[in-house]
Design an enzyme around this catalytic site. Sequence first.
Site, PDB file in Angstrom:
ATOM      1  N   GLU A  73       9.440  -4.003  10.288  1.00  0.00           N
ATOM      2  CA  GLU A  73       9.845  -2.721   9.704  1.00  0.00           C
ATOM      3  C   GLU A  73      10.428  -1.794  10.767  1.00  0.00           C
ATOM      4  OE1 GLU A  73       6.942  -0.933   7.102  1.00  0.00           O
ATOM      5  OE2 GLU A  73       8.105   0.931   6.928  1.00  0.00           O
ATOM      6  N   GLU A  92      -1.226  -5.492   8.673  1.00  0.00           N
ATOM      7  CA  GLU A  92      -0.392  -4.866   9.696  1.00  0.00           C
ATOM      8  C   GLU A  92      -1.014  -5.067  11.077  1.00  0.00           C
ATOM      9  OE1 GLU A  92       0.315  -0.744   8.795  1.00  0.00           O
ATOM     10  OE2 GLU A  92       1.180  -1.188   6.836  1.00  0.00           O
ATOM     11  N   ASP A 141       0.841  -1.205   0.000  1.00  0.00           N
ATOM     12  CA  ASP A 141       0.000   0.000   0.000  1.00  0.00           C
ATOM     13  C   ASP A 141       0.875   1.254   0.000  1.00  0.00           C
ATOM     14  OD1 ASP A 141       0.845  -0.182   2.602  1.00  0.00           O
ATOM     15  OD2 ASP A 141      -1.146  -0.012   3.517  1.00  0.00           O
ATOM     16  N   SER A 142       2.206   1.059  -0.031  1.00  0.00           N
ATOM     17  CA  SER A 142       3.126   2.184  -0.283  1.00  0.00           C
ATOM     18  C   SER A 142       2.862   2.759  -1.677  1.00  0.00           C
ATOM     19  CB  SER A 142       4.580   1.733  -0.157  1.00  0.00           C
ATOM     20  OG  SER A 142       4.816   0.561  -0.916  1.00  0.00           O
ATOM     21  N   ASP A 200      -1.098  -6.125  -0.129  1.00  0.00           N
ATOM     22  CA  ASP A 200      -1.480  -5.522   1.149  1.00  0.00           C
ATOM     23  C   ASP A 200      -2.977  -5.323   1.251  1.00  0.00           C
ATOM     24  OD1 ASP A 200       0.734  -5.121   2.764  1.00  0.00           O
ATOM     25  OD2 ASP A 200       1.253  -3.190   1.871  1.00  0.00           O
ATOM     26  N   LYS A 228      -1.179  -9.400   2.973  1.00  0.00           N
ATOM     27  CA  LYS A 228      -0.406  -8.943   4.141  1.00  0.00           C
ATOM     28  C   LYS A 228      -1.271  -7.983   4.953  1.00  0.00           C
ATOM     29  CE  LYS A 228       3.346  -6.074   3.791  1.00  0.00           C
ATOM     30  NZ  LYS A 228       2.911  -4.858   4.519  1.00  0.00           N
TER      31      LYS A 228
HETATM   32  O1  KIV Z   1       3.590  -1.115   1.620  1.00  0.00           O
HETATM   33  C1  KIV Z   1       4.778  -1.493   1.608  1.00  0.00           C
HETATM   34  O2  KIV Z   1       5.541  -1.198   0.685  1.00  0.00           O
HETATM   35  C2  KIV Z   1       5.262  -2.275   2.733  1.00  0.00           C
HETATM   36  C3  KIV Z   1       6.730  -2.524   2.819  1.00  0.00           C
HETATM   37  C4  KIV Z   1       7.428  -1.300   3.265  1.00  0.00           C
HETATM   38  C5  KIV Z   1       7.054  -3.691   3.668  1.00  0.00           C
HETATM   39  O3  KIV Z   1       4.505  -2.691   3.554  1.00  0.00           O
END
Ligand code: KIV
Length: 271
Positions: free
Chosen positions: A189, A122, A51-52, A90, A120
């Site tokens: 992280e 969090e 989600d980056s 994510d 994924k």
């Molecule tokens: O969203 C993302 O890119 C991440 C990484 C920084 C692990 O969760």
Amino acid sequence: MSTQSTVRAVTTHRLLEMKQRGEKISMLTAYDYSMARILDAAGIDVILVGDSAANVMAGYETTVPMTLDNMIYHGRAVVRAVERALVVVDLPFGTYQGDSKQALASAIRIMKETEADSVKLEGGVEIIESVERILCAGIPVMGHLGLTPQSIHKFGTYTVRAKEEAEAAKLIADAHALQEAGCFALVLEKIPAVLAKRVASELTIPVIGIGAGGGVDGQVLVIHDMLGINQEFSPRFLRRYASVGEVMDGAFRSYIADVKSGDFPNEKEQY
Ligand code: KIV
């Protein structure tokens, strides 16, 4: 019946074997077809549709505004390109924290509409019910602890997490809880290297670090950062492998100059 397999070469089981034989796992983010194609052909083990994307693709300051539809769009584009790597997508903020039914519905949409391999999430014990419910549906889950950017408004800053004993103890307990629940891997992280190494040695599942030192089972970076596309972001943990931003700038300037001067297109570049 088609003999072509839809199962990609890198599986969650393969990652576990890599940890067991001490082979480090390489992971990078990707958000679009063209980048994912180059990345997969280069031999990366895991591609994270992170989600980056909120930051590097959409220009948001945080990952909070990302929606499930946004992630599905990016996930689909990446999956179309990938033959070898394991693809993780994510679950964005607000699509799994409410309750475990909502989490399962979100994960199912990701899996059905992107054809990725896993999701994924969090967080630790506070989201364990969601993790368990998703796993019960047969969807592999990667955990994510330490700096969890979706909680930025709670943390207030992007500084190193779990430096204090109480937070470190919670992180260790969360890591064990995620493993017990059945997560196939865990991202840590921006935490102290000593703590990350301890977690990786205590867990049997692979631990992938970002800003968590070299004592873990693999590394992940955001692709725009390691390529030097995003020049402003330069935390200590980031190694820049190229200056793609500079190459792009040079190409754009040459193009603009050639168009302005009438040098482009020349006679061979027309019909
Ligand atoms: O969203 C993302 O890119 C991440 C990484 C920084 C692990 O969760």
